[in-house]
Design a protein around this motif. Structure first.
Motif, PDB file in Angstrom:
ATOM      1  N   ARG A  44      37.743 -19.462   0.321  1.00 19.16           N
ATOM      2  CA  ARG A  44      38.470 -19.534   1.581  1.00 19.16           C
ATOM      3  C   ARG A  44      37.916 -18.477   2.535  1.00 19.16           C
ATOM      4  O   ARG A  44      37.679 -17.340   2.139  1.00 19.16           O
ATOM      5  CB  ARG A  44      39.965 -19.292   1.325  1.00 19.16           C
ATOM      6  CG  ARG A  44      40.850 -19.570   2.506  1.00 19.16           C
ATOM      7  CD  ARG A  44      42.322 -19.478   2.148  1.00 19.16           C
ATOM      8  NE  ARG A  44      42.718 -20.511   1.202  1.00 19.16           N
ATOM      9  CZ  ARG A  44      43.996 -20.767   0.894  1.00 19.16           C
ATOM     10  NH1 ARG A  44      44.977 -20.079   1.447  1.00 19.16           N
ATOM     11  NH2 ARG A  44      44.277 -21.715   0.017  1.00 19.16           N
ATOM     12  N   GLU A  45      37.721 -18.854   3.780  1.00 17.76           N
ATOM     13  CA  GLU A  45      37.157 -17.933   4.759  1.00 17.76           C
ATOM     14  C   GLU A  45      38.011 -17.916   6.025  1.00 17.76           C
ATOM     15  O   GLU A  45      38.594 -18.927   6.411  1.00 17.76           O
ATOM     16  CB  GLU A  45      35.718 -18.329   5.119  1.00 17.76           C
ATOM     17  CG  GLU A  45      35.582 -19.684   5.767  1.00 17.76           C
ATOM     18  CD  GLU A  45      34.159 -19.985   6.243  1.00 17.76           C
ATOM     19  OE1 GLU A  45      33.293 -19.101   6.189  1.00 17.76           O
ATOM     20  OE2 GLU A  45      33.938 -21.129   6.689  1.00 17.76           O
ATOM     21  N   VAL A  46      38.040 -16.744   6.659  1.00 23.08           N
ATOM     22  CA  VAL A  46      38.781 -16.636   7.905  1.00 23.08           C
ATOM     23  C   VAL A  46      37.950 -17.236   9.030  1.00 23.08           C
ATOM     24  O   VAL A  46      36.729 -17.034   9.107  1.00 23.08           O
ATOM     25  CB  VAL A  46      39.166 -15.171   8.195  1.00 23.08           C
ATOM     26  CG1 VAL A  46      37.959 -14.298   8.379  1.00 23.08           C
ATOM     27  CG2 VAL A  46      40.115 -15.087   9.372  1.00 23.08           C
ATOM     28  N   VAL A  47      38.609 -17.977   9.887  1.00 23.99           N
ATOM     29  CA  VAL A  47      37.946 -18.657  11.000  1.00 23.99           C
ATOM     30  C   VAL A  47      38.260 -17.972  12.326  1.00 23.99           C
ATOM     31  O   VAL A  47      37.364 -17.764  13.150  1.00 23.99           O
ATOM     32  CB  VAL A  47      38.397 -20.134  11.049  1.00 23.99           C
ATOM     33  CG1 VAL A  47      37.868 -20.821  12.293  1.00 23.99           C
ATOM     34  CG2 VAL A  47      37.948 -20.865   9.797  1.00 23.99           C
ATOM     35  N   SER A  62      30.314 -18.445  12.782  1.00 20.59           N
ATOM     36  CA  SER A  62      29.998 -19.866  12.664  1.00 20.59           C
ATOM     37  C   SER A  62      30.768 -20.743  13.645  1.00 20.59           C
ATOM     38  O   SER A  62      30.381 -21.889  13.868  1.00 20.59           O
ATOM     39  CB  SER A  62      30.270 -20.345  11.235  1.00 20.59           C
ATOM     40  OG  SER A  62      31.618 -20.113  10.886  1.00 20.59           O
ATOM     41  N   VAL A  63      31.847 -20.226  14.231  1.00 12.31           N
ATOM     42  CA  VAL A  63      32.655 -21.045  15.133  1.00 12.31           C
ATOM     43  C   VAL A  63      32.739 -20.471  16.544  1.00 12.31           C
ATOM     44  O   VAL A  63      33.349 -21.086  17.426  1.00 12.31           O
ATOM     45  CB  VAL A  63      34.087 -21.253  14.584  1.00 12.31           C
ATOM     46  CG1 VAL A  63      34.037 -21.798  13.168  1.00 12.31           C
ATOM     47  CG2 VAL A  63      34.902 -19.973  14.650  1.00 12.31           C
ATOM     48  N   LYS A  64      32.147 -19.314  16.773  1.00 13.99           N
ATOM     49  CA  LYS A  64      32.195 -18.701  18.110  1.00 13.99           C
ATOM     50  C   LYS A  64      31.622 -19.637  19.147  1.00 13.99           C
ATOM     51  O   LYS A  64      30.562 -20.240  18.945  1.00 13.99           O
ATOM     52  CB  LYS A  64      31.420 -17.380  18.107  1.00 13.99           C
ATOM     53  CG  LYS A  64      32.226 -16.191  17.654  1.00 13.99           C
ATOM     54  CD  LYS A  64      31.423 -14.906  17.705  1.00 13.99           C
ATOM     55  CE  LYS A  64      32.239 -13.745  17.176  1.00 13.99           C
ATOM     56  NZ  LYS A  64      31.451 -12.503  17.068  1.00 13.99           N
ATOM     57  N   GLY A  65      32.340 -19.756  20.251  1.00  8.98           N
ATOM     58  CA  GLY A  65      31.892 -20.625  21.331  1.00  8.98           C
ATOM     59  C   GLY A  65      32.336 -22.066  21.170  1.00  8.98           C
ATOM     60  O   GLY A  65      32.204 -22.861  22.104  1.00  8.98           O
ATOM     61  N   LEU A  80      44.664 -24.059  17.142  1.00  9.13           N
ATOM     62  CA  LEU A  80      43.221 -23.900  17.002  1.00  9.13           C
ATOM     63  C   LEU A  80      42.559 -25.111  17.649  1.00  9.13           C
ATOM     64  O   LEU A  80      42.637 -26.216  17.111  1.00  9.13           O
ATOM     65  CB  LEU A  80      42.800 -23.773  15.535  1.00  9.13           C
ATOM     66  CG  LEU A  80      41.328 -23.453  15.319  1.00  9.13           C
ATOM     67  CD1 LEU A  80      41.001 -22.040  15.816  1.00  9.13           C
ATOM     68  CD2 LEU A  80      40.927 -23.595  13.853  1.00  9.13           C
ATOM     69  N   GLN A  81      41.962 -24.888  18.810  1.00  8.39           N
ATOM     70  CA  GLN A  81      41.202 -25.933  19.481  1.00  8.39           C
ATOM     71  C   GLN A  81      39.786 -25.904  18.938  1.00  8.39           C
ATOM     72  O   GLN A  81      39.107 -24.874  19.024  1.00  8.39           O
ATOM     73  CB  GLN A  81      41.202 -25.703  20.994  1.00  8.39           C
ATOM     74  CG  GLN A  81      40.389 -26.717  21.769  1.00  8.39           C
ATOM     75  CD  GLN A  81      40.991 -28.113  21.725  1.00  8.39           C
ATOM     76  OE1 GLN A  81      42.198 -28.278  21.878  1.00  8.39           O
ATOM     77  NE2 GLN A  81      40.144 -29.118  21.536  1.00  8.39           N
ATOM     78  N   MET A  82      39.360 -27.023  18.397  1.00 13.52           N
ATOM     79  CA  MET A  82      38.033 -27.109  17.778  1.00 13.52           C
ATOM     80  C   MET A  82      37.206 -28.131  18.527  1.00 13.52           C
ATOM     81  O   MET A  82      37.562 -29.322  18.570  1.00 13.52           O
ATOM     82  CB  MET A  82      38.165 -27.516  16.306  1.00 13.52           C
ATOM     83  CG  MET A  82      39.094 -26.607  15.507  1.00 13.52           C
ATOM     84  SD  MET A  82      39.113 -26.983  13.748  1.00 13.52           S
ATOM     85  CE  MET A  82      39.827 -28.601  13.767  1.00 13.52           C
ATOM     86  N   ASN A  83      36.120 -27.671  19.125  1.00 17.42           N
ATOM     87  CA  ASN A  83      35.215 -28.533  19.884  1.00 17.42           C
ATOM     88  C   ASN A  83      33.845 -28.551  19.221  1.00 17.42           C
ATOM     89  O   ASN A  83      33.528 -27.689  18.394  1.00 17.42           O
ATOM     90  CB  ASN A  83      35.097 -28.027  21.322  1.00 17.42           C
ATOM     91  CG  ASN A  83      36.412 -28.056  22.068  1.00 17.42           C
ATOM     92  OD1 ASN A  83      37.271 -28.902  21.827  1.00 17.42           O
ATOM     93  ND2 ASN A  83      36.580 -27.120  22.980  1.00 17.42           N
TER      94      ASN A  83
END
Length: 119
Positions: A44-47, A62-65, A80-83
Motif C-alpha cells: 500500500r502506498e500513499v497517493v 507518480s501522480v503529481k500534476g 480525489l480528482q484523478m485525471n
C-alpha cells in the motif's frame, strides 16, 4: 467511526474519475486526510495528503500534476480528482484519517474502492 469511499470504477486510459470519502463519527476537521492505494501484489502506498484545514497538500511523484486532493469540512468529505489516468493507477484506493496527539493518536481507514484503468 466510518470512512466510506465511492466513485471508483472502470475507466479508459487518459480518462478521469473523482473519488469521494464521507466521514462520520469523529471531528473530521481536526484530522489530516490521505488517499492510499494498493495494487495487486504491491505494498500500500500513499497517493495524496491534505492537512486538516485544507491549506497544505502533497502528492506522490507518480501522480503529481494529474491528481488533486481536496476536502469540504462542512460536508465531512475528502475528494480525489484523478485525471489522465494510466493503467498503472489501477488499484484499490483507500482514504485515511489521522490525528497525532501527545502519546498516541487516532488512525482510521475506509474499506476501499476499486479503480481499474483499461481499454
Amino acid at each position: 467511526v466510518q470512512l466510506v469511499e465511492s466513485g471508483g470504477g472502470l475507466v479508459q486510459p487518459e480518462g478521469s474519475l473523482r473519488l469521494s470519502c464521507a466521514a462520520s463519527g469523529f471531528t473530521f476537521s481536526s484530522y489530516a486526510m490521505r488517499w492510499y492505494r494498493q495494487a495487486p501484489g504491491k505494498e500500500r502506498e500513499v497517493v495524496a495528503f491534505i492537512s486538516s484545514g485544507g491549506d497544505s497538500t502533497d502528492y506522490a511523484d507518480s501522480v503529481k500534476g494529474r491528481f488533486t486532493i481536496s476536502r469540504d469540512n462542512a460536508k465531512n468529505t475528502v475528494y480525489l480528482q484523478m485525471n489522465s489516468l494510466k493503467s498503472e493507477d489501477t488499484a484499490v484506493y483507500y482514504c485515511n484519517a489521522r490525528r497525532f496527539l501527545p502519546g498516541g493518536g487516532y488512525d482510521y481507514w475506509g474499506q476501499g474502492t476499486q479503480v481499474t484503468v483499461s481499454s
